[in-house]
Design a protein around this motif. Structure first.
Motif, short mmCIF file in Angstrom:
data_model
loop_
_atom_site.label_atom_id
_atom_site.label_comp_id
_atom_site.label_asym_id
_atom_site.label_seq_id
_atom_site.Cartn_x
_atom_site.Cartn_y
_atom_site.Cartn_z
N SER A 58 0.85 -1.36 -0.14
CA SER A 58 0.05 0.10 -0.03
C SER A 58 0.76 1.39 0.00
O SER A 58 0.65 2.25 -0.78
CB SER A 58 -1.17 -0.05 1.16
OG SER A 58 -1.69 -1.02 1.03
N ASP A 77 -4.30 -1.69 -5.77
CA ASP A 77 -3.71 -2.44 -4.77
C ASP A 77 -4.60 -3.72 -4.20
O ASP A 77 -5.72 -3.60 -4.16
CB ASP A 77 -3.63 -1.42 -3.52
CG ASP A 77 -3.12 -2.20 -2.43
OD1 ASP A 77 -3.00 -3.29 -2.31
OD2 ASP A 77 -3.00 -1.28 -1.33
N ASP A 93 -8.06 -3.83 -1.94
CA ASP A 93 -7.93 -4.84 -0.83
C ASP A 93 -9.34 -4.65 0.03
O ASP A 93 -9.36 -3.59 0.83
CB ASP A 93 -6.69 -4.03 0.02
CG ASP A 93 -6.72 -5.10 1.18
OD1 ASP A 93 -7.12 -5.95 1.31
OD2 ASP A 93 -5.22 -4.98 1.86
MG LIG Z 1 -2.28 -3.16 2.18
#
Ligand SMILES: [Mg+2]
Ligand SMILES: Nc1ncnc2c1ncn2[C@@H]1O[C@H](COP(=O)(O)OP(=O)(O)OP(=O)(O)O)[C@@H](O)[C@H]1O
Length: 284
Positions: A31, A133, A54
């Motif tokens: 991240s 991500d 995520d």
């Molecule tokens: Mg992360």
């Protein structure tokens, strides 16, 4: 599935480079890498969209230091369109923040799935680089997003556990078959450039020998206490400690990526269409 997907093939024509950042083991720095890569791509004049996929522990809003009004959660619940849940980080960088409460994109009904993909399609039209991500591990969500991307940036630290789990991701990706994204290794938290190179060589050699897959070495980020400091102050490293060791590494990575991709050719229209169809079709 798929034949009721309302997407005109002729509209699928964009130059948006999609990079999915992933890892086998959690907590390896994905991240922070996504956040700072996005900032640097933005500084280089690219229009950047960051998607926090995520689903378990979305936190990019915190790392960017923004407060999203709406998140992916509102979109997937059907309450907002994807285009309405975009948060502006700065002039060039936008974020689709993740929200807790979503467990698996594959469980969406056909209508939400289609509208999510169509909106993502629209977003791509005015985006140079889409960074996703994915969160850690091999869930169906993660694998779907990896197959959707042009390039996968696989993050590992020099720890043997992290390397073993990174190899697991390569193996799983290899099994998904044709039209694989390009896979590149990024070694985070290394003490020296040499250590990072050795880590990457081990992984690329194994992948070539046992899986017959060519993996590129994308670079390294040095261990740097300023990352933690930046997380604590909720400002990206590149914004508050631009001369720190890790910031210099991330800049180097972003700069060379943009140079290499000056002539970026996205996946073929048909390949891209297949990959969006398969985005949600894999169940665990
Ligand atoms: Mg992360
Ligand atoms: N290069 C580095 N040097 C020092 N510490 C680092 C570095 N990269 C990451 N960290 C530390 O690791 C922590 C976790 O980073 P981050 O949240 O980016 O990992 P992640 O892979 O996204 O985790 P998750 O799998 O839980 O989503 C950071 O808060 C920071 O303390």
């Amino acid at each position: 599935m798929g034949n009721n997907m309302n997407i005109d093939l002729n509209e699928i024509d964009d130059n948006c480079l999609t990079i999915a950042v992933t890892s086998g083991k959690g907590g390896v720095g994905k991240s922070n890498i996504v956040t700072n890569l996005a900032i640097q791509f933005g500084l280089l004049g690219k229009k950047v969209m960051v998607l926090d996929a995520d689903l378990g522990m979305a936190n990019l809003d915190v790392l960017f230091g923004v407060r999203p009004k709406y998140t992916l959660y509102h979109c997937l619940e059907g309450r907002k369109d994807l285009l309405e849940v975009i948060t502006s980080v700065n002039q060039n960088v936008k974020l689709i923040a993740g929200g807790s409460g979503i467990s698996d994109l594959a469980e969406l009904d056909e209508k939400s799935r289609t509208s999510f993909l169509q909106s993502l399609q629209k977003i791509r039209q005015y985006t140079d680089i889409l960074i996703i991500d994915t969160g850690a591990g091999i869930s169906s969500n993660v694998i779907s997003f990896l197959s959707y991307a042009d390039e996968v940036l696989l993050v590992s630290t020099p720890e043997p556990t992290s390397m073993a789990d990174a190899y697991g991701i390569i193996k799983t990706l290899g099994k998904t078959g044709k039209d694989l994204p390009k896979i590149g290794i990024l070694v985070n938290r290394s003490n020296t450039p040499m250590e990072a190179y050795e880590v990457s060589t081990k992984l690329t050699t194994l992948a070539e020998k046992f899986l017959n897959l060519k993996i590129a070495y994308k670079g390294y980020i040095l261990e740097d206490e300023f990352i933690q400091k930046s997380v604590r102050s909720q400002r990206p490293l590149l914004s508050i400690y631009p001369e720190s060791k890790a910031a210099i590494c991330i800049r180097k990575l972003a700069d060379s990526w943009v140079n290499v991709n000056k002539t970026h050719q996205p996946k073929s229209k048909m390949g891209f269409f297949q990959s969006i169809l398969s985005l949600f079709s894999r169940k665990k």
